[in-house]
Write a protein that holds these residues in place. Structure first.
Motif, short mmCIF file in Angstrom:
data_model
loop_
_atom_site.label_atom_id
_atom_site.label_comp_id
_atom_site.label_asym_id
_atom_site.label_seq_id
_atom_site.Cartn_x
_atom_site.Cartn_y
_atom_site.Cartn_z
N PRO A 109 0.80 -1.24 0.00
CA PRO A 109 0.00 0.00 0.00
C PRO A 109 0.83 1.28 0.00
CG PRO A 109 -0.94 -1.59 1.53
CD PRO A 109 0.38 -2.15 1.09
N ASN A 128 2.19 3.81 -4.12
CA ASN A 128 0.89 4.09 -4.73
C ASN A 128 0.97 5.28 -5.67
OD1 ASN A 128 0.44 6.51 -2.95
ND2 ASN A 128 0.45 4.90 -1.39
N TYR A 143 -8.20 -2.85 -1.24
CA TYR A 143 -7.23 -1.92 -0.64
C TYR A 143 -7.90 -0.86 0.24
CZ TYR A 143 -3.02 -3.43 -3.16
OH TYR A 143 -1.95 -4.13 -3.63
N PRO A 147 -3.30 1.76 -5.70
CA PRO A 147 -2.16 0.84 -5.66
C PRO A 147 -1.63 0.52 -7.05
CG PRO A 147 -4.20 -0.37 -5.37
CD PRO A 147 -4.58 1.09 -5.38
N LYS A 157 -6.42 -9.33 -0.31
CA LYS A 157 -6.42 -9.15 1.14
C LYS A 157 -5.53 -10.18 1.83
CE LYS A 157 -10.65 -6.58 2.03
NZ LYS A 157 -11.86 -6.48 2.86
N LEU A 169 -1.93 -9.05 1.35
CA LEU A 169 -1.62 -7.88 2.17
C LEU A 169 -1.49 -8.26 3.65
CD1 LEU A 169 -4.04 -5.33 0.45
CD2 LEU A 169 -1.54 -5.25 0.41
N HIS A 175 -0.53 -5.22 8.50
CA HIS A 175 -0.73 -3.92 7.83
C HIS A 175 -0.21 -2.74 8.63
CE1 HIS A 175 -3.43 -6.75 6.02
NE2 HIS A 175 -4.36 -6.60 6.93
N GLY A 188 -2.80 4.87 3.98
CA GLY A 188 -1.75 4.43 3.07
C GLY A 188 -0.41 5.12 3.28
#
Length: 612
Positions: free
Chosen positions: A251, A254, A283, A293, A334, A337, A586, A593
Motif C-alpha cells: 500500500p 501508490n 485496498y 495501488p 487481502k 496484504l 498492515h 496508506g
C-alpha cells in the motif's frame, strides 16, 4: 418521402471496410495493437515496431512468427477471414484476435504492404508480398524476407480525411502506442519487444528468463519500475476453475491515478469496471481514497465463462459470474496484504535517504554519491527533514538545537535482546512524535500517531467481528454544531455508528449530541471526529456499500482515538508500541496508506556520511 432517405441498397465493400475501420482503428495505436496481437497469435518471440510521425506517416511491424503462404496471404486481407476460429464456436476463443477485421480495416484507410514467409517454406521458396491501398488489393508478388511477417502501413487515414483531424500531436499518439505495447508485453514476458520512431528506440524489452511467474515479475519491473519489482507481493489463488495470478504492490507504493493498474483476462489486456472495483475494495483498509495501488493481475478463466466479443477493440469482457470473479480478486489481494505483516515498501526508506542527502547538502555538509529515486510514491513523515538538519548541524550547537525537541533514553539491560526484533529497541523520541529505535542492522524511525492509528483500527475491526465494540458513556454529553444537511446525514447513519460504539442523535435543527464513544478511543476529540464523519458522508453519500462505510468510519474513529502527536512516551510505552506493530498486520502503513515507519540500514547511513 424525405429526400434525405433513399431506397435500401447494399453498400460497396470498400465503404463497408472504411466504416468497420472506424470501430477497429481509432488511432495509430489501435492499428499497432491489432497487428501486434496478430504477431503474438502467430507465435512470434520477437516483435519490432517503428512509428514515424506518431504513426500518421508510417508504421512498420516485423515479427518472427509462423508467417503465411501465398494462398493464406491473399485470403488474410479479405474481411472476416481468420485462422483463429475453429468452426462457428464463439464460446471457445483462446487467441487475441478472432474477428478477421484488422487487416482489411487497416488496408481500407491506408496504404498497406504485407510481406511474409511461412515457417514451413523451403530454401527455394520465396517470401510473398501484397499491397492494399484504400481497400484495393494488388496481386501477390515474390519478395525477400526471412521467416515471419513484416507489415508496413503508410499514410494512415488518408482515405478517411475526417479521422485525421481528430488525431493528436505525434508525441501523444506515440505515447498511446507505448501504453499498448507495454500492456501486451506484460502478458507475454517471453517475447522480446522494441518500439522506435525510426531514429531512436524508446522502448526495448528483452525476453525474460525463467518460468512464467518469475518472468512476469522481471517484465513488470522493466515496465513499471524497479521500485514495483522490489515491493510486489505475489498473488496466486483459484476458485471454481478460475485462476488468479500476478503481483500487487504494498500500500505504501501508490499513485494518484489508476494508470499503474494492469488487468488481463486469458492474456488479453482489458479495462473492466468490475476488476477495478474489486481492487479498490481490497485496498480500502490500507490506502487513502484518492490514492491507487500499483498491480498487475492475470485471470485465466475457461473461455466459456467469459464473453470477449463485447466490443470491436476487444478491451472489454463480460463474465458469466461477476460476483465470483470479484470475490476471488478481493480475497486474494487481502490475503497477500495480510501475509505482508508490518512490511512497508523500500520507497519509504529511499525517500528518507534522499531527503537526508538533500538536507546535508543544504546544511553545508559534504554530499556524497547518494542519488534519490527518480520519483517517489510516498512522502517523508513530517519533521524528518527538520530532524536531519538538526543532527547535521555543527557539533557545538547540536545539543542546543535538538535538546528541547528530542529525548534520548539510556539503554536498558534488556535492550540488546530487543534489538533483535524487526523494529528494534526504542532509543529516543524526536519532536514528541517520532520514535527512534535501534535494530541489529540499522535504525527505524516510527510516526507514533500513524502507527497507533493502524493498531486502534485493527483492534476495532476485531471487536466488530467478535462481540461488538465496547462503549464508554460521556459524563457530560457533547453537543456538536453542524449545518442542517449534515445533521440529517449523521442521523440517518445513527445505527451504523452505534455498531462502532459511537452513540449520537440529532439535537435540534443544527446540532447532534454525542452520548457514548468507543472505549478504545480514550480521551477523544469528539468535536473533530463528528465534523470529519459529516464531511466524509457528504463526499461519499450512498456510493459506498454498508461494509465499506463501516470500515471507513472505523478508520476515522481510529485516527481520532490514537496516540496524538506531541505526547511524550516512556521507553516502555515506545517499546510496547513497536512490539504491537510487529504483531499486527498492515502496521507498515496507517489507514490512509501513509508509512508508519522508515527503516534505514547501517550500510545506507554509512554511505550517506561517506564511510563507504
Amino acid at each position: 418521402m424525405d429526400e434525405r432517405i433513399g431506397r435500401i441498397r447494399r453498400l460497396p465493400d470498400g465503404l463497408v471496410n472504411r466504416i468497420a475501420a472506424g470501430e477497429v482503428v481509432e488511432r495509430p495505436a489501435s492499428a499497432v495493437k491489432e497487428l501486434v496481437e496478430n504477431a503474438l497469435d502467430a507465435e512470434a518471440t520477437r516483435i519490432d515496431i517503428v512509428m514515424r510521425d506518431g504513426g500518421r506517416t508510417a508504421i512498420s511491424i516485423t515479427d518472427n512468427g509462423v508467417g503465411m503462404t501465398r494462398e493464406e496471404l491473399e485470403v488474410a486481407v479479405e474481411r472476416h477471414a481468420t485462422s483463429k476460429l475453429k468452426g462457428e464456436d464463439l464460446t471457445n476463443i483462446m487467441s487475441l484476435g478472432f474477428r478477421g477485421e484488422a487487416l482489411p480495416s487497416i488496408g481500407a484507410v491506408s496504404r498497406m504492404t504485407i510481406t511474409t514467409r511461412a515457417a514451413a517454406a523451403g530454401p527455394e521458396d520465396s517470401a510473398w508480398s501484397l499491397s492494399v491501398e484504400g481497400g484495393r488489393v494488388g496481386p501477390a508478388e515474390p519478395a525477400a524476407l526471412g521467416q515471419g511477417t513484416r507489415i508496413e502501413v503508410r499514410d494512415l487515414f488518408y482515405a478517411t480525411p475526417a479521422r485525421l483531424k481528430f488525431l493528436k500531436a505525434a508525441r501523444t499518439e506515440y505515447a498511446h502506442a507505448v501504453d499498448v505495447i507495454e500492456r501486451l508485453a506484460m502478458a507475454h514476458p517471453h517475447v522480446a519487444f522494441s518500439l522506435g520512431d525510426g531514429t531512436r528506440t524508446s522502448l526495448r524489452l528483452n525476453e525474460a528468463a525463467g518460468d512464467l511467474f518469475e518472468a512476469r515479475l522481471v517484465r513488470l519491473g522493466a515496465v513499471m519500475g524497479r521500485d514495483f519489482e522490489d515491493n510486489a507481493l505475489p498473488i496466486e489463488a483459484e476458485r471454481e476453475g478460475i485462476r488468479l495470478s500476478g503481483y500487487a504492490g504494498l500500500p505504501t507504493i501508490n499513485k494518484r491515478t489508476t494508470s499503474h493498474q494492469f488487468l488481463f483476462v486469458n492474456g488479453r489486456p482489458v479495462r473492466d469496471k468490475l476488476l477495478y472495483g474489486a481492487v479498490r475494495g481490497a485496498y480500502m483498509d490500507f490506502i487513502s481514497h484518492d490514492r491507487h495501488p500499483m498491480l498487475a493481475l492475470f485471470l485465466d478463466v475457461p473461455p466459456e465463462v467469459v464473453d470477449v466479443n463485447v466490443h470491436p477493440a476487444k478491451t472489454e469482457v463480460r463474465f458469466r459470474e461477476p460476483g465470483l470473479v470479484r470475490g476471488l480478486i478481493v480475497g486474494a489481494l487481502k490475503h497477500a496484504l495480510t501475509a505482508a505483516g508490518h512490511r512497508a515498501s523500500t520507497t519509504v526508506s529511499n525517500a528518507a535517504l534522499g531527503a537526508l542527502g538533500r538536507s546535508a547538502e543544504t546544511a553545508g555538509a559534504p554530499h556524497y554519491q547518494w542519488q534519490p529515486p527518480s520519483y517517489t510514491q510516498t512522502h517523508v513523515p513530517r519533521g524528518m527533514a527538520e530532524a536531519a538538519m538538526a543532527y547535521q548541524a555543527p557539533i557545538g550547537g547540536m545539543m542546543q538545537d535538538v535538546a528541547p525537541q528530542a529525548r534520548a533514553e539510556a539503554p536498558a539491560p534488556e535492550s540488546a535482546a530487543l534489538q533483535n526484533h524487526p523494529l528494534g529497541a526504542a532509543r529516543a523520541q524526536l519532536h514528541e512524535n517520532y520514535i527512534v529505535a535501534q535494530t541489529g542492522e540499522g535504525v527505524v524511525i516510527v510516526d507514533q500517531h500513524a502507527a497507533h492509528e493502524r493498531l486502534v483500527y485493527e483492534r476495532m475491526k476485531k471487536a466488530l467481528e467478535a462481540d461488538g465494540i465496547k462503549r464508554q458513556m460521556l459524563l457530560i454529553p457533547e453537543v456538536v454544531e453542524l449545518d442542517e444537511s449534515s445533521v440529517d446525514r449523521l442521523g440517518a447513519r445513527a445505527e451504523e455508528f452505534a455498531e462502532l460504539g459511537l452513540v449520537l442523535e440529532p439535537f435540534g435543527a443544527g446540532a447532534v449530541v454525542v452520548r457514548e464513544v468507543p472505549a478504545l478511543m480514550g480521551e477523544a476529540d469528539v468535536q473533530g471526529l463528528v465534523h470529519d464523519l459529516a464531511e466524509e458522508l457528504t463526499e461519499f453519500g450512498e456510493a459506498m456499500a454498508l461494509k465499506d462505510r463501516l470500515a471507513h468510519i472505523c478508520g476515522t474513529i481510529a485516527c481520532h482515538g490514537s496516540v496524538r502527536s506531541g505526547r511524550r512516551l516512556t521507553v516502555e510505552e515506545m517499546n510496547a508500541l513497536l512490539r504491537e506493530m510487529e504483531a499486527t498486520p498492515h502496521s507498515g502503513q496507517c489507514n490512509h496508506g501513509r508509512p508508519t515507519y522508515v527503516s534505514l540500514s547501517l550500510n545506507d547511513i554509512e554511505k550517506l556520511f561517506g564511510r563507504r
